[in-house]
Design an enzyme around this catalytic site. Structure first.
Site, PDB file in Angstrom:
ATOM      1  N   SER A  44       9.174  -4.295   2.499  1.00 13.21           N
ATOM      2  CA  SER A  44       9.762  -4.517   1.054  1.00 13.21           C
ATOM      3  C   SER A  44       9.027  -3.683  -0.032  1.00 13.21           C
ATOM      4  O   SER A  44       7.617  -3.600   0.124  1.00 13.21           O
ATOM      5  CB  SER A  44       9.804  -5.864   0.824  1.00 13.21           C
ATOM      6  OG  SER A  44      10.627  -6.213  -0.395  1.00 13.21           O
ATOM      7  N   ILE A  46       6.825  -1.740  -2.548  1.00 11.05           N
ATOM      8  CA  ILE A  46       5.998  -0.588  -2.232  1.00 11.05           C
ATOM      9  C   ILE A  46       5.459  -0.389  -1.034  1.00 11.05           C
ATOM     10  O   ILE A  46       5.452   0.664  -0.432  1.00 11.05           O
ATOM     11  CB  ILE A  46       4.816  -0.809  -3.277  1.00 11.05           C
ATOM     12  CG1 ILE A  46       5.179  -0.584  -4.648  1.00 11.05           C
ATOM     13  CG2 ILE A  46       3.741   0.134  -3.069  1.00 11.05           C
ATOM     14  CD1 ILE A  46       4.202  -1.023  -5.975  1.00 11.05           C
ATOM     15  N   TYR A 197      -3.235 -15.196  -9.943  1.00 10.23           N
ATOM     16  CA  TYR A 197      -2.993 -13.731  -9.204  1.00 10.23           C
ATOM     17  C   TYR A 197      -3.568 -12.543  -9.858  1.00 10.23           C
ATOM     18  O   TYR A 197      -4.401 -11.712  -8.835  1.00 10.23           O
ATOM     19  CB  TYR A 197      -1.352 -13.445  -9.420  1.00 10.23           C
ATOM     20  CG  TYR A 197      -0.919 -11.952  -8.914  1.00 10.23           C
ATOM     21  CD1 TYR A 197      -0.553 -11.836  -7.424  1.00 10.23           C
ATOM     22  CD2 TYR A 197      -0.809 -10.934  -9.723  1.00 10.23           C
ATOM     23  CE1 TYR A 197      -0.299 -10.617  -7.039  1.00 10.23           C
ATOM     24  CE2 TYR A 197      -0.278  -9.866  -9.338  1.00 10.23           C
ATOM     25  CZ  TYR A 197      -0.097  -9.643  -8.031  1.00 10.23           C
ATOM     26  OH  TYR A 197       0.381  -8.237  -7.562  1.00 10.23           O
TER      27      TYR A 197
END
Length: 319
Positions: A44, A46, A197
């Site tokens: 999916s 990149i 993140y």
């Protein structure tokens, strides 16, 4: 506000379009036949674009995907598009640390070569979740999983021709100072998945620099793809996506520098361990951002990561 405006210009589609005017497309006229590439999160966004681009050039592709159905569907689509049938799917959830170690052991046992590893897979989980092994899931996937995979495949990379490791980071890390003592975000109250993140992505950049020092036979690089309209961005940051969707890069534009780092010849003449955006090395810190730490603090971070790996009874990672 000035930094925000600058980020919009540089990180969005307009930034790529401006930068790409200086690209030398001869850099990507490479025959990848006979070279082996492993790409995580390959089904999916990149990762899919990188897989397709390298498959078009004849490379042998090892797709590492969390979802078997999605992986196989993407594999068939890429085979049909590129005519390259040397594409293989492996099912692996990077948040499952022991499974990552087992995967590396099996891959080393059954393969003679791996020329390029692309660490692309990642997650942004906005509610705090723990894995079966009791690890915070963002950290387990983005930092520890990537770390175990990379170090677990180093012996195979070292035996290969012109080995490279490319790690896809994020511009979010630019506002994060490395936190060496709270890898599981126990002090992040309330829990914020976006901040978790971004911290993981800062950790990846630090690890990239450490790998370059430890393994000089392998060329390491890390990159920021800009703000791209990928399924992951749409699902994990829906408000951001809706606000910025008309300005976001395409997945192909986000993947461009990944491909360039994975196959381009100029990169082999450059220093290992650098951080890239739009095919050029850039600073890992914003001016006056106060995000730098000492070499000792970076070493302490690696030590803490090693302790977590040891506590899980995985192979010891020594830098």
């Amino acid at each position: 506000m000035d930094n925000w405006v600058a980020s919009v210009v540089i990180f969005c589609r307009s930034g790529y379009e401006k930068a790409s005017k200086n690209f030398d497309e001869e850099d990507l006229k490479v025959d990848c036949t006979g070279y082996h590439f492993m790409i995580t999160g390959a089904n999916s966004g990149i990762g899919k674009c990188v897989t397709t681009s390298i498959a078009e050039r004849g490379g042998t592709i090892h797709m590492v995907c969390r979802n078997e159905t999605a992986g196989n569907e993407t594999k068939l689509a890429i085979m049909k598009t590129t005519g390259n049938e040397d594409i293989h799917v492996y099912v692996l959830d990077l948040s499952q640390s022991l499974e990552v170690v087992k995967f590396c052991e099996e891959f080393r046992r059954t393969h003679d070569s791996l020329n390029v590893l692309v660490n692309n897979a990642g997650c942004m989980i906005n509610q705090k979740e723990l894995t079966e092994e009791g690890l915070e899931k963002n950290f387990a996937t983005n930092t520890l999983g990537m770390h175990l995979l990379t170090t677990g495949l180093v012996p195979l990379l070292q035996k290969s021709k012109n080995p490279r490791v490319v790690t896809v980071s994020s511009g979010g890390m630019l506002v994060q100072k490395l936190k060496k003592d709270d890898l599981q975000f126990e002090q992040l109250l309330p829990f914020d998945g976006t901040m978790a993140y971004a911290q993981n992505k800062r950790q990846q950049v630090v690890l990239n620099e450490q790998y370059a020092k430890k393994y000089p036979e392998i060329h390491f690089s890390c990159m920021h793809p800009g703000w791209a309209a990928t399924p992951a961005v749409k699902s994990s940051m829906p408000e951001f996506y809706e606000k910025m969707k008309d300005r976001l890069r395409s997945p192909e534009q986000g993947a461009d520098t990944v491909v360039w780092l994975a196959i381009g010849q100029p990169i082999l003449k450059m220093k290992s361990g650098l951080f890239f955006q739009d095919r050029r090395p850039v600073s890992t810190h914003l001016p006056l951002a106060c995000t730098k730490v000492s070499a000792e603090e970076e070493e302490r971070f690696v030590e803490e990561l090693d302790k977590i790996a040891q506590n899980l009874r995985v192979e010891r990672i020594v830098f």
